[in-house]
Design an enzyme around this catalytic site. Structure first.
Site, PDB file in Angstrom:
ATOM      1  N   GLU A  29       0.814  -1.221   0.000  1.00 23.89           N
ATOM      2  CA  GLU A  29       0.000   0.000   0.000  1.00 23.89           C
ATOM      3  C   GLU A  29       0.847   1.269   0.000  1.00 23.89           C
ATOM      4  O   GLU A  29       0.488   2.262  -0.651  1.00 23.89           O
ATOM      5  CB  GLU A  29      -0.904  -0.020   1.234  1.00 23.89           C
ATOM      6  CG  GLU A  29      -1.922   1.074   1.313  1.00 23.89           C
ATOM      7  CD  GLU A  29      -2.863   0.876   2.503  1.00 23.89           C
ATOM      8  OE1 GLU A  29      -3.125   1.882   3.196  1.00 23.89           O
ATOM      9  OE2 GLU A  29      -3.311  -0.264   2.743  1.00 23.89           O
ATOM     10  N   ASP A  30       1.980   1.252   0.706  1.00 24.78           N
ATOM     11  CA  ASP A  30       2.705   2.493   0.974  1.00 24.78           C
ATOM     12  C   ASP A  30       4.125   2.568   0.424  1.00 24.78           C
ATOM     13  O   ASP A  30       4.835   3.540   0.688  1.00 24.78           O
ATOM     14  CB  ASP A  30       2.777   2.722   2.495  1.00 24.78           C
ATOM     15  CG  ASP A  30       1.419   3.025   3.099  1.00 24.78           C
ATOM     16  OD1 ASP A  30       0.532   3.493   2.361  1.00 24.78           O
ATOM     17  OD2 ASP A  30       1.251   2.793   4.308  1.00 24.78           O
TER      18      ASP A  30
END
Length: 198
Positions: free
Chosen positions: A84-85
């Site tokens: 996600e990051d």
């Protein structure tokens, strides 16, 4: 309400795990922490703390709190935000840690928000949280530990965020905790602690 903020470094976590006698594979977890540090780099939490502290808090919740020892669950907890990051992909996670860990990380990875403004983003977030109702129990444990880390010190966040996040947690996360006795009890205590936000 117990707070899990003791493991600020992998050295502390590893020592605590060893002292507890819990049957946890610290070699695999150490590799996961190394990969998380590599992928997350110098990312910081909103508080300014190194991002790895959030990952270690989620791990601490599972090991010290919920008593989880399953290697895939613990590894996924450490890696739960890398897709996600960071530039890491599900294939990267699978190549280093196997298909089971990659699947758990995939379940808890929020899809990229579509364009269209705040309402569209909130709708996508709600859809992601609802989807977790279909996730395997192991993925739910990862998400529950992630959220414990995020809400256990909710009072440090801006007031408007506190109220919104409290309401979101009641709506989407508490139902996920119901089948998991330790998490159900922890979130019940947390709900009482922050009841003034209703």
């Amino acid at each position: 309400m117990e707070v899990f903020t003791r493991w600020h470094s992998w050295d502390t976590a590893r020592a605590d795990i060893a002292a507890s006698g819990a049957p946890v594979d610290t070699d695999v977890l150490g590799a996961a922490v190394g990969a998380a540090l590599r992928w997350h780099g110098d990312q910081r939490r909103p508080t300014g703390a190194p991002y790895v502290e959030h990952l270690l808090e989620a791990l601490e919740v599972l090991v010290r709190g919920a008593g989880v020892t399953a290697p895939a669950v613990l590894t996924a907890a450490v890696l739960h935000d890398v897709v996600e990051d960071t530039p890491a992909t599900p294939a990267d996670v699978e190549a280093e840690f196997g298909a089971e860990v990659a699947e758990l990380v995939d379940w808890v990875t929020k899809p990229p928000a579509p364009g269209g403004g705040r309402q569209a983003k909130r709708g996508a977030r709600a859809a992601y949280l609802r989807r977790l109702g279909d996730a395997p129990p192991e993925a739910v444990q990862v998400k529950l530990a992630d959220r414990v880390s995020n809400v256990q010190t909710l009072h440090r966040m801006p007031p408007d965020f506190q109220r919104r996040y409290y309401a979101e947690t009641l709506t989407y996360i508490l139902p996920l905790a119901e089948p998991h006795p330790w998490f159900r009890a922890w979130y019940a205590a947390w709900r009482t602690e922050y009841a003034h936000l209703l």
